[in-house]
Design an enzyme around this catalytic site. Structure first.
Site, short mmCIF file in Angstrom:
data_model
loop_
_atom_site.label_atom_id
_atom_site.label_comp_id
_atom_site.label_asym_id
_atom_site.label_seq_id
_atom_site.Cartn_x
_atom_site.Cartn_y
_atom_site.Cartn_z
CE1 TYR A 84 -3.69 2.36 0.56
CE2 TYR A 84 -3.13 2.54 2.87
CZ TYR A 84 -3.90 2.92 1.80
OH TYR A 84 -4.89 3.85 1.99
CE1 TYR A 238 -3.92 -2.89 8.72
CE2 TYR A 238 -5.25 -1.17 7.73
CZ TYR A 238 -4.08 -1.58 8.32
OH TYR A 238 -3.08 -0.67 8.52
CG HIS A 239 -9.42 -0.11 7.84
ND1 HIS A 239 -9.94 -0.98 6.92
CD2 HIS A 239 -8.52 0.66 7.20
CE1 HIS A 239 -9.38 -0.73 5.74
NE2 HIS A 239 -8.52 0.25 5.88
CE LYS A 594 -7.38 13.18 14.90
NZ LYS A 594 -6.06 12.49 14.97
CG ASP A 598 -5.34 12.79 11.65
OD1 ASP A 598 -5.70 11.61 11.46
OD2 ASP A 598 -4.51 13.13 12.51
CG HIS A 600 -5.10 8.19 12.22
ND1 HIS A 600 -4.81 8.92 11.11
CD2 HIS A 600 -4.62 6.93 11.98
CE1 HIS A 600 -4.17 8.15 10.23
NE2 HIS A 600 -4.06 6.94 10.72
C1 B12 Z 1 -4.25 2.75 13.89
C2 B12 Z 1 -3.81 3.43 12.61
C3 B12 Z 1 -4.78 3.62 11.63
C4 B12 Z 1 -6.23 3.18 11.79
C5 B12 Z 1 -6.98 4.31 12.55
C6 B12 Z 1 -8.07 3.83 13.45
C7 B12 Z 1 -8.62 4.94 14.27
N1 B12 Z 1 -9.93 5.05 14.29
O1 B12 Z 1 -7.91 5.70 14.87
C8 B12 Z 1 -6.64 3.03 10.31
C9 B12 Z 1 -6.29 1.65 9.86
C10 B12 Z 1 -8.12 3.30 10.02
C11 B12 Z 1 -5.69 4.01 9.66
C12 B12 Z 1 -5.94 4.62 8.47
C13 B12 Z 1 -5.08 5.50 7.84
N2 B12 Z 1 -3.81 5.76 8.20
CO1 B12 Z 1 -3.05 5.16 9.88
N3 B12 Z 1 -2.11 4.51 11.37
C14 B12 Z 1 -2.48 3.86 12.43
C15 B12 Z 1 -1.26 3.52 13.30
C16 B12 Z 1 -0.84 2.12 12.91
C17 B12 Z 1 -1.44 3.58 14.80
C18 B12 Z 1 -2.08 4.83 15.36
C19 B12 Z 1 -2.74 4.52 16.68
O2 B12 Z 1 -3.94 4.60 16.82
N4 B12 Z 1 -1.97 4.06 17.69
C20 B12 Z 1 -2.51 3.72 18.98
C21 B12 Z 1 -2.72 5.00 19.78
C22 B12 Z 1 -3.24 4.67 21.17
O3 B12 Z 1 -1.48 5.61 19.88
P1 B12 Z 1 -1.24 7.15 19.53
O4 B12 Z 1 -2.35 7.72 18.75
O5 B12 Z 1 0.12 7.32 19.05
O6 B12 Z 1 -1.38 7.83 20.98
C23 B12 Z 1 -0.39 7.74 21.98
C24 B12 Z 1 0.56 8.94 21.97
O7 B12 Z 1 0.90 9.35 20.68
C25 B12 Z 1 -0.17 9.97 22.76
N5 B12 Z 1 -1.17 10.83 22.13
C26 B12 Z 1 -1.88 10.68 21.00
N6 B12 Z 1 -2.72 11.69 20.84
C27 B12 Z 1 -2.57 12.51 21.88
C28 B12 Z 1 -3.17 13.71 22.20
C29 B12 Z 1 -2.81 14.37 23.36
C30 B12 Z 1 -3.48 15.63 23.72
C31 B12 Z 1 -1.82 13.83 24.19
C32 B12 Z 1 -1.45 14.53 25.41
C33 B12 Z 1 -1.20 12.63 23.86
C34 B12 Z 1 -1.59 11.98 22.72
O8 B12 Z 1 -0.85 9.20 23.71
C35 B12 Z 1 -1.12 7.87 23.26
C36 B12 Z 1 -0.70 6.90 24.31
O9 B12 Z 1 0.67 6.80 24.35
C37 B12 Z 1 -0.23 4.58 12.79
C38 B12 Z 1 1.23 4.16 12.89
C39 B12 Z 1 1.69 4.00 14.32
N7 B12 Z 1 2.15 2.84 14.69
O10 B12 Z 1 1.57 4.92 15.10
C40 B12 Z 1 -0.69 4.77 11.33
C41 B12 Z 1 -0.47 6.12 10.66
C42 B12 Z 1 -0.82 7.21 11.61
N8 B12 Z 1 -1.45 6.10 9.56
C43 B12 Z 1 -1.05 6.71 8.51
C44 B12 Z 1 -1.83 6.88 7.33
C45 B12 Z 1 -1.14 7.50 6.14
C46 B12 Z 1 -3.18 6.50 7.27
C47 B12 Z 1 -4.12 6.79 6.10
C48 B12 Z 1 -4.17 8.27 5.80
C49 B12 Z 1 -3.70 5.99 4.85
C50 B12 Z 1 -4.41 6.38 3.62
N9 B12 Z 1 -3.77 7.16 2.77
O11 B12 Z 1 -5.51 5.97 3.40
C51 B12 Z 1 -5.46 6.20 6.59
C52 B12 Z 1 -6.57 7.25 6.72
C53 B12 Z 1 -7.21 7.37 8.06
C54 B12 Z 1 -7.91 8.66 8.33
N10 B12 Z 1 -9.23 8.73 8.23
O12 B12 Z 1 -7.30 9.64 8.66
C55 B12 Z 1 0.37 7.20 8.64
C56 B12 Z 1 0.49 8.70 8.75
C57 B12 Z 1 1.74 9.19 8.03
C58 B12 Z 1 2.27 10.49 8.46
N11 B12 Z 1 1.93 11.06 9.61
O13 B12 Z 1 3.09 11.01 7.78
C59 B12 Z 1 0.88 6.37 9.88
C60 B12 Z 1 1.92 7.08 10.72
C61 B12 Z 1 1.45 5.03 9.34
C62 B12 Z 1 2.61 5.22 8.39
N12 B12 Z 1 3.83 5.23 8.89
O14 B12 Z 1 2.41 5.35 7.22
N13 B12 Z 1 -4.59 4.18 10.40
#
Ligand code: B12
Ligand SMILES: Nc1nc2c(ncn2[C@@H]2O[C@H](COP(=O)(O)OP(=O)(O)O)[C@@H](O)[C@H]2O)c(=O)[nH]1
Ligand SMILES: [Mg+2]
Lengths: 723, 329
Positions: A84, A238-239, A594, A598, A600
């Site tokens: 992808y 997957y999602h 948000k 975006d 997510h």
């Molecule tokens: C899960 C995920 C998805 C899921 C989202 C489900 C959902 N409803 O959220 C699905 C599969 C749907 C998805 C889709 C897409 N995704 Co995505 N996804 C991820 C993934 C694997 C994990 C994110 C996540 O939820 N982690 C779990 C949560 C709990 O962790 P977190 O958000 O990081 O939060 C932690 C901290 O960051 C912090 N935190 C987060 N937010 C906040 C806010 C505050 C205020 C504070 C204090 C702390 C805090 O606290 C949390 C606990 O530690 C990341 C890669 C990665 N491993 O991070 C890619 C990623 C974010 N996705 C990406 C992309 C490109 C997409 C798509 C745009 C792809 C596309 N072109 O179609 C799509 C579109 C989605 C959309 N509508 O925006 C890219 C973004 C690239 C970039 N930033 O340059 C990433 C980085 C993957 C990659 N390397 O390519 N995705």
């Protein structure tokens, strides 16, 4: 089980317990069931576990297809390596595609940017910051032609992840191919076109559920008539997994979605055999190795049973579940990122053992940015190594007959069926989704999982155990979205100058009228795109009729707090929050927001829930907000902190805009701004300069986040001595 | 007694319609700190003297959680903005009345309104020294002073707090689920006797038929209970925007009629009485428990009662007699 078997098992248990007692281990614990994805795994399975299982006799290519959809499986053709990808302009993505094909990739899979996903042209005011950032920007047929320049669409199959804006995108693809000399009947590939899971977890919906389902049916109908080699829906679990669903939830909700699509197509009067063979599936593969293999086997079993029971198809291919898999992105870590290569390899192996038809493997910089060229190469090589060096393709369904695997397959199928029945009892997936039923279960599972990791109960190497603090920053792919946006805008202007304006208006008017009536909207969209209407114009014409849908984000108060009760770090942070509340007269109030397109929301909902449970007052802002809107809510609600959850890369554009607005409105008395999510190291300085007080990377425990925010607030208060 | 002093800067911001001043003033009302309370009281006192107060309608929207109140406010709010009003929305979620924090998702449930010119303020109610109702009144008075009208107040309820909302607003709109019935039996006649406008929500898609039946059933029940003057029952779909303009017409007509008959002013007076009484109770409770309060000053009597040297009723009476007035309690 016969008596001899029972006696034998007792003897084993005794032996094992004795061994453990000698070693001084806690016997009950070591031999008790272990929960994986909510499934209880016992230490030993025996022939007795196969008793009564009905699926054991069928061979590959035979219903119910547990052992594989095709008889020859990987002996005939190994799985398709399908990565992808997509970013920046169509040209740049095209270059990337050509290189990937040269390096062993077999099929293409296009990632569109979020502006495109949400039906906006690159020049729309709501998408500044999102153009070309998390996928490739496509506004018109011309962009689509550039995207596939030099690629023979009659030979290479193309998968497109597109749901909300499925009509203009698929239409542009059809016209681009046609103008390159490939007529639509020869196109092979897949359009995701799975809107139900967008409302559930992926969030790139545009219209309300009812018209959205009509569009799905229009695409199925059109493809069944004109595109016999094209998969008209990729029913995606997957999602859901990435949003936090357990294996059983992923399985059940995906198949229930499938049933719903079959239903709407049948209501159109299409015979089941006219379209069911062109439905394909898409699952995520995480780190629960055995469960993931069993999940794919159970999916085939269930789909075959469900379709046979309900629709008695004549064509055996109607009951046959073909699947694409993607390894899990959430299982990958920002810490010690090279470990991700190992994780991805293990997941890929599970997908292969499960009998997948095609596979995407993630890059090791997944939790940092879009894959760099180097990381993308390793991701591809992971599959090539499996395919060519290990012998995994030598034998079909190597796990067939395993006591454990067969019993696990049956158990997953049983539990998923119970959940499917529950969905059906709620009137099917459209209604269940509108009522938020699957969302609630998935969100809860996601938050509970985070609590287990934060508690250290679920080990993630490099995150909550075996950590290191001497990590070198790595080079991330960063797209200059300002440049992409400028280029796209110039192209849009050129397109609008060169086209026959009257023809475009006419086509759009017919589309709008067709939306009010019963025309097939894909057919009308093909006409409009051919006349060089833009993606945004087609979407807007439909939006006039259907409206744009907004869905509330919901946290789940209490779920995080309950799971970490009693933990020392949690109680310390709760006390700090309490102390702040007493001093200030009210608890710290934070707006979780948000920005941009975006979608997510997993992190935002987690943080909202966790901070509320820690004692904060939490405002959860709507998805898809502009900086102006976030600033407005922050100031009206008089919050102490604005917390931005950023995942899709628009932070460099949108966060500085927000801090600027807050400063203009409130000076130094305004709220603190903190950020979490995906922010590559090289952007930290820029954001800090823009006024961001703290950045939290993926994997940071919620109690650490809560405590740090209070600390910053107290420091800020002490500094200005304000009340 | 401390005389609350008016924060002139904040006040001039409020009357000028400055949202930020209004936002900060409402935070003072929300606060549990005594000095904030004094500042809030001064602002509310000043705002109560504003002529706008009497003309700004306060409309309550109530009904069970999930019935569609926020979504209706989002849609109705759009309608009001288009008609030239500048609505304020106060969302009070009693489920947040637990200790610790609360999750206020209302902004995501009113996304369009959050984008427009309306003032939307969800509030946790736990901290307020005068109780949830008093807080809402204060905030509503400040919104009116800042020129927002009407003030829409969302509260969850069907059961106990509908009389409470009656004490806050000029008009109560009760939302019902299509198919509502059983739980409404439980919510007894009290509510049906009070409610000013009844709305069956979500009248769209597959629910439309059920919604129509529900409307007919409640219209019948209301006629039985309240005779020919029974309020009508409206059907709306906030999602599709149907019935919204009609609903607003019904609301405006009722308000006009009450303004003319004097019922409007009477109700406000009744509300101020209730507020006075509740405020007094709250103040007395505080006076008992506060540091240096009655309990502490008469600690020796409490001790005597604890050790059985005095009976508890005797001890209580002794405290009251020690006060300069002797209430008959
Ligand atoms: C899960 C995920 C998805 C899921 C989202 C489900 C959902 N409803 O959220 C699905 C599969 C749907 C998805 C889709 C897409 N995704 Co995505 N996804 C991820 C993934 C694997 C994990 C994110 C996540 O939820 N982690 C779990 C949560 C709990 O962790 P977190 O958000 O990081 O939060 C932690 C901290 O960051 C912090 N935190 C987060 N937010 C906040 C806010 C505050 C205020 C504070 C204090 C702390 C805090 O606290 C949390 C606990 O530690 C990341 C890669 C990665 N491993 O991070 C890619 C990623 C974010 N996705 C990406 C992309 C490109 C997409 C798509 C745009 C792809 C596309 N072109 O179609 C799509 C579109 C989605 C959309 N509508 O925006 C890219 C973004 C690239 C970039 N930033 O340059 C990433 C980085 C993957 C990659 N390397 O390519 N995705
Ligand atoms: N079909 C339909 N659903 C609605 C309507 N209004 C609200 N809902 C849904 O009902 C649920 C609860 O809405 P919400 O406004 O948050 O309810 P509240 O708790 O009463 O404020 C949400 O899932 C809404 O999408 C409507 O007019 N039609
Ligand atoms: Mg609500």
């Amino acid at each position: 089980m016969n008596d001899r078997g029972r006696a034998q098992e007792r003897a084993w248990l005794e032996r094992a317990s004795k061994e453990l007692a000698r070693a001084g281990d806690e016997t009950a614990d070591a031999l008790g069931p272990r929960l994986r994805q909510g499934v209880a795994i016992r230490p030993l399975y025996t022939a007795a576990d196969l008793e009564g299982l009905e699926h054991l006799d069928a061979l590959p290519g035979e219903p119910p297809y547990v052992r594989g959809p095709r008889a020859s499986m990987y002996r005939g053709r190994p799985w398709t390596l399908r990565q992808y990808a997509g970013f920046s302009t169509a040209e740049e993505s095209n270059e990337f595609f050509l290189r990937a094909l040269a390096e062993g990739q077999r099929g293409l899979s296009v990632a569109f940017d979020l502006a495109t996903h949400r039906g906006y042209d690159s020049d729309h005011p709501r998408v500044a910051g999102d153009v070309g950032k998390a996928g490739v920007a496509v506004d018109s047929v011309e962009d689509m032609k550039r995207l596939f320049q030099g690629i023979d669409l009659g030979a290479v199959s193309v998968s497109m992840t597109m749901n909300g804006a499925v009509l203009p995108v698929l239409a542009a693809f059809i016209v681009a191919a046609e103008e390159a000399g490939v007529e639509q009947g020869r196109l092979s590939g897949t359009i995701q076109n799975d809107i139900l899971k967008e409302f559930m977890v992926r969030n790139t919906y545009i219209y309300p559920p009812a018209p959205s389902m009509r569009i799905v049916a229009d695409v199925i109908e059109y493809a069944s008539e004109h595109m016999p080699r094209f998969n008209s829906v990729s029913i995606s679990g997957y999602h859901m997994q990435e949003a936090g669903a357990t294996a059983v939830q992923e399985l059940a909700f995906t198949l229930a979605d499938g049933l719903e699509y079959v239903r709407v197509a049948r209501e159109r009067g299409l015979p089941v055999d006219a379209f069911a063979p062109r439905l394909s599936f898409f699952f995520g593969i995480g780190m629960s190795f055995f469960v993931e293999i069993a999940k794919l086997r159970a999916a085939r079993l269930l789909w075959s049973e469900l379709l046979t029971e309900r629709y008695q198809p004549q064509d055996p291919r109607s009951c046959l579940l073909r699947v694409h898999c993607q390894t899990s992105g959430v299982s990958l870590t920002a810490q010690q990122p090279l470990n991700n290569v190992v994780r991805t390899a293990v997941e890929a192996l599970a997908a292969v053992f499960g009998g997948t038809q095609s596979l995407h493997t993630n890059a090791w910089d997944e939790a940092i940015a879009l894959p760099s060229d180097a990381a993308a190469r390793v991701a591809r090589a992971t599959q090539l190594v499996l395919q060519h060096e290990t012998g995994v393709t030598d034998v079909i369904d190597p796990w067939g007959g395993s006591y454990f695997m067969e019993s696990l397959t049956a158990e997953l199928a049983r539990e998923a069926r119970a959940l499917i029945d529950e969905v059906e009892a709620r009137g099917g997936m459209t209604q269940a989704v509108a009522a938020g039923f699957p969302q609630g279960l998935i969100d809860r599972a996601a938050i509970e999982r985070q609590a287990r990791v934060d508690r250290g109960e679920e080990i993630v190497v490099g995150v909550n155990r075996f950590t290191a603090d001497d990590e070198a920053p790595l080079e991330a792919r960063v797209v200059d979205d300002e440049r992409v946006r400028r280029e796209q805008i110039a192209r849009l202007e050129a397109l609008r100058r060169s086209r026959d304006e009257e023809a475009v208006r006419g086509a759009l008017a017919r589309l709008e009228a067709g939306a009010r009536g019963h025309d097939n909207l894909l057919a009308s969209s093909v006409e409009a795109m051919r006349a060089r209407a833009t993606l945004g114009e087609v979407s807007a014409a439909l939006e006039k009729v259907f409206g744009r849908y907004e869905q509330a984000l919901r946290g789940l108060a209490g779920v995080y707090g309950r799971s970490v009760q009693g933990e020392q770090s949690w109680e310390t942070c709760q006390r700090a929050v309490q102390a702040f509340a007493e001093r200030e007269g009210r608890p710290p109030r934070i707006l979780i927001a948000k920005l941009g397109q975006d979608g997510h929301d997993r992190g935002a909902k987690l943080i909202a829930t966790g901070l509320a449970d820690a004692g904060f007052d939490v405002d959860l802002g709507p998805l898809f907000s502009t900086p102006e809107e976030v600033a407005r809510i922050a100031l009206d609600n008089d919050v102490h902190v604005v917390g931005i959850s950023t995942q899709a890369g628009a932070h460099t554009t949108l966060v500085p805009e927000l801090t600027q607005l807050l400063r203009e409105a409130a000076g130094s008395a305004g709220p603190l701004v903190v950020c979490g999510g995906i922010v590559p190291q090289e952007h930290h300085e820029q954001l800090v300069e823009a006024g961001v007080a703290a950045l939290f990377e993926p994997g940071t425990p919620v109690p650490v986040i809560a405590a740090r925010i209070v600390e910053l607030l107290v420091a800020a208060r002490d500094r200005d001595g304000s009340t | 007694m401390d005389r609350p002093e008016l924060d002139d800067e904040l006040w001039s911001g409020i009357v000028a319609g400055d949202r930020r001043a209004l936002a900060r003033a409402i935070s003072l009302c929300e606060s549990a700190r005594a000095d904030h309370r004094l500042r809030a009281e001064a602002l509310v006192a000043r705002a109560s003297a504003e002529p706008r107060l009497a003309t700004t309608a306060r409309i309550g929207l109530t009904g069970p959680a999930g019935v569609g109140k926020s979504t209706l406010i989002d849609t109705l709010g759009q309608h009001l903005l288009q008609a030239g009003h500048r609505p304020a929305v106060l969302a009070v979620d009693p489920s947040s009345r637990r200790t610790g924090g609360s999750l206020l998702g209302d902004q995501t449930r009113m996304p369009r309104l959050a984008r427009g010119d309306a003032f939307v303020r969800p509030s946790p109610t736990r901290g307020h020294l005068g109780g949830a109702g008093a807080y809402t009144l204060e905030a509503a008075i400040l919104c009116a002073a800042a020129g927002f009208e009407p003030v829409l107040i969302e509260t969850v309820g069907v059961g106990q707090n509908e009389t409470e909302i009656d004490d806050l607003v000029d008009l109560v709109v009760l939302l019902l689920q299509p198919g509502a019935g059983d739980e409404v039996q439980g919510m007894k006649r009290g509510l049906l006797e009070h409610v000013d406008v009844l709305v069956v929500a979500k009248a769209d898609g597959p629910l439309l038929g059920v919604a129509e039946e529900t409307r007919a059933r409640f219209a019948g029940a209301l006629r039985l209970l309240r005779g020919p003057t029974a309020p009508s029952v409206a059907l709306v779909s906030a999602q599709e925007g149907t019935g919204i303009a009609e609903l607003w017409q019904v609301i405006e007509a009722q308000l006009d009629e009450r303004r003319q008959s004097g019922a409007f002013a009477e109700r406000r007076a009744r509300q101020r009485r209730a507020w006075f009484r509740n405020g007094l109770v709250a103040a007395l409770t505080r006076a008992v428990d506060a540091p240096g309060g009655l309990r502490e000053r008469w600690a020796h009597l409490e001790e005597a009662a604890a050790h059985g040297e005095l009976s508890v009723p005797e001890a209580v009476r002794a405290v009251l007699e020690g006060l300069s007035w002797s209430p008959r309690v």
